[in-house]
Design an enzyme around this catalytic site. Structure first.
Site, PDB file in Angstrom:
ATOM      1  CE  LYS A  52      -3.845  -2.371   2.163  1.00 22.75           C
ATOM      2  NZ  LYS A  52      -4.484  -2.947   3.456  1.00 22.75           N
ATOM      3  CD  GLN A  96      -3.315  -4.696   6.329  1.00 21.74           C
ATOM      4  OE1 GLN A  96      -3.171  -3.664   5.886  1.00 21.74           O
ATOM      5  NE2 GLN A  96      -3.626  -5.671   6.034  1.00 21.74           N
ATOM      6  CG  ASP A 119      -9.097  -0.324   4.968  1.00 20.76           C
ATOM      7  OD1 ASP A 119      -8.921  -0.238   3.583  1.00 20.76           O
ATOM      8  OD2 ASP A 119      -8.102  -0.605   5.634  1.00 20.76           O
TER       9      ASP A 119
END
Ligand code: NAP
Length: 296
Positions: A52, A96, A119
């Protein structure tokens, strides 16, 4: 048979974002900034976050990687999120997952400012998605929509079957495919652990579009695929393999070789949905930069 190549589709998305970032820089403005929080040092999470961050760099975004060891307390994490929420130069925040067991994932996700939740996991954003309102679509289902758009895969009036109902992939995917928008308007069946195997086989056999997100390598075999179906394999599992350089191979949830002989289009693993997830994340980060849509 069409390979739904995530490299090609994500490159197109990233090229547009790079152009936007170059224009921002040329105008003397700052570019969007993604802050990624990584807890512990699990190999898979490290790889995902590194990818990412690398994609941010390649596409002209700013990024910060904030690391904590796996002994971090929930309150330490919450106070870092609060700090990032208040920092006006941070546009997107991602944590994450999975987090260590002593930390409540939901509490952490809910602490992220919904305007920075790139997200798309915050209940506020999920609620908006369900209602078809402007929102951050969860990055993986968003990546699948971008893939369908890039390859001009029709969805209207099709039977889409989604296997797996997680909050981050299967369930939002099923809602999005059934919603009113160009990559939606499908009629959708959602299967999960409690779908009896015989029923699952019958349902999958009717799928014009099949999205599989269960995390069981090669769970879906060719004998239950409708000829000409479009197959979106979200699964990514590291399967130990001594003959591989890294000691493992990445496997999807679909038996690629067999199924590709029956399907009209299929995503490879790796090189399919994973790359599109990053494209979705970057698009969300640009969106977050451009303006807050939700105000407390
Ligand atoms: P998850 O939270 O473990 O969810 C798996 C889902 O599969 C659950 O809903 C579960 O049902 C269902 N399931 C399990 N066994 C089943 C069975 N025998 N029959 C039907 N359904 C079954 O996993 P996830 O986070 O959604 O991820 C799924 C896979 O996608 C994993 O391999 C993950 O690594 C991968 N992934 C890839 C990306 C990407 O960017 N490509 C992103 C995220 C995840 P219940 O709800 O009933 O337990």
């Amino acid at each position: 048979m069409l390979i739904l190549d995530g490299k090609i589709a994500s490159a197109a998305v990233k090229a547009e974002l790079l152009k936007e970032n170059q224009s921002l820089k040329a105008a003397g403005k700052r570019t969007p900034h993604l802050a990624a929080i990584l807890v512990g040092n699990s190999g898979a999470s490290e790889t995902y976050v590194a990818s990412k961050v690398k994609n941010c760099e390649e596409t002209g975004f700013d990024s910060s990687l904030i690391r904590f060891d796996d002994q971090v307390t929930e309150s330490e994490l919450l106070s870092k999120i609060k700090e990032l929420n208040l920092n006006p130069t941070i546009d997107g925040i991602l944590v994450q997952l999975p987090l260590p067991k002593h930390i409540d994932d939901e509490k952490i996700i809910e602490a992220i400012d919904p305007n920075k939740d790139v997200d798309g996991f915050h209940p506020m954003n999920i609620g908006r998605m369900v209602q078809g309102l402007d929102t951050f679509i969860p990055a993986t289902p968003y990546g699948v929509l971008l893939m369908l758009e890039y390859f001009n895969i029709p969805t209207k009036g099709k039977h889409a079957v989604v296997v797996g109902r997680s909050n981050i992939v299967g369930r939002p995917m099923s809602i999005l495919l059934s919603s009113e928008h160009p990559q939606g308007n499908a009629h959708v069946t959602l299967c999960h652990r409690h779908t009896p195997k015989a029923a699952l086989d019958l349902i999958v056999k009717q799928a014009d579009i099949l999205v599989v997100a269960v995390g069981i390598p090669e769970f879906i075999k060719a004998d239950i695929i409708k000829p000409g179906a479009v197959i979106i394999d979200v699964g990514i599992t590291r399967v130990p393999d001594e003959t591989a350089k890294k000691g493992f191979r990445i496997k999807g949830d679909v038996t690629y070789e067999e199924v590709s002989k029956v399907a009209s289009a299929i995503t490879p693993v790796p090189g399919g949905v994973g790359l599109m997830t990053i494209a979705g994340l970057l698009k969300n980060t640009m969106k977050a930069y451009k303006g807050h849509y939700y105000h407390n």
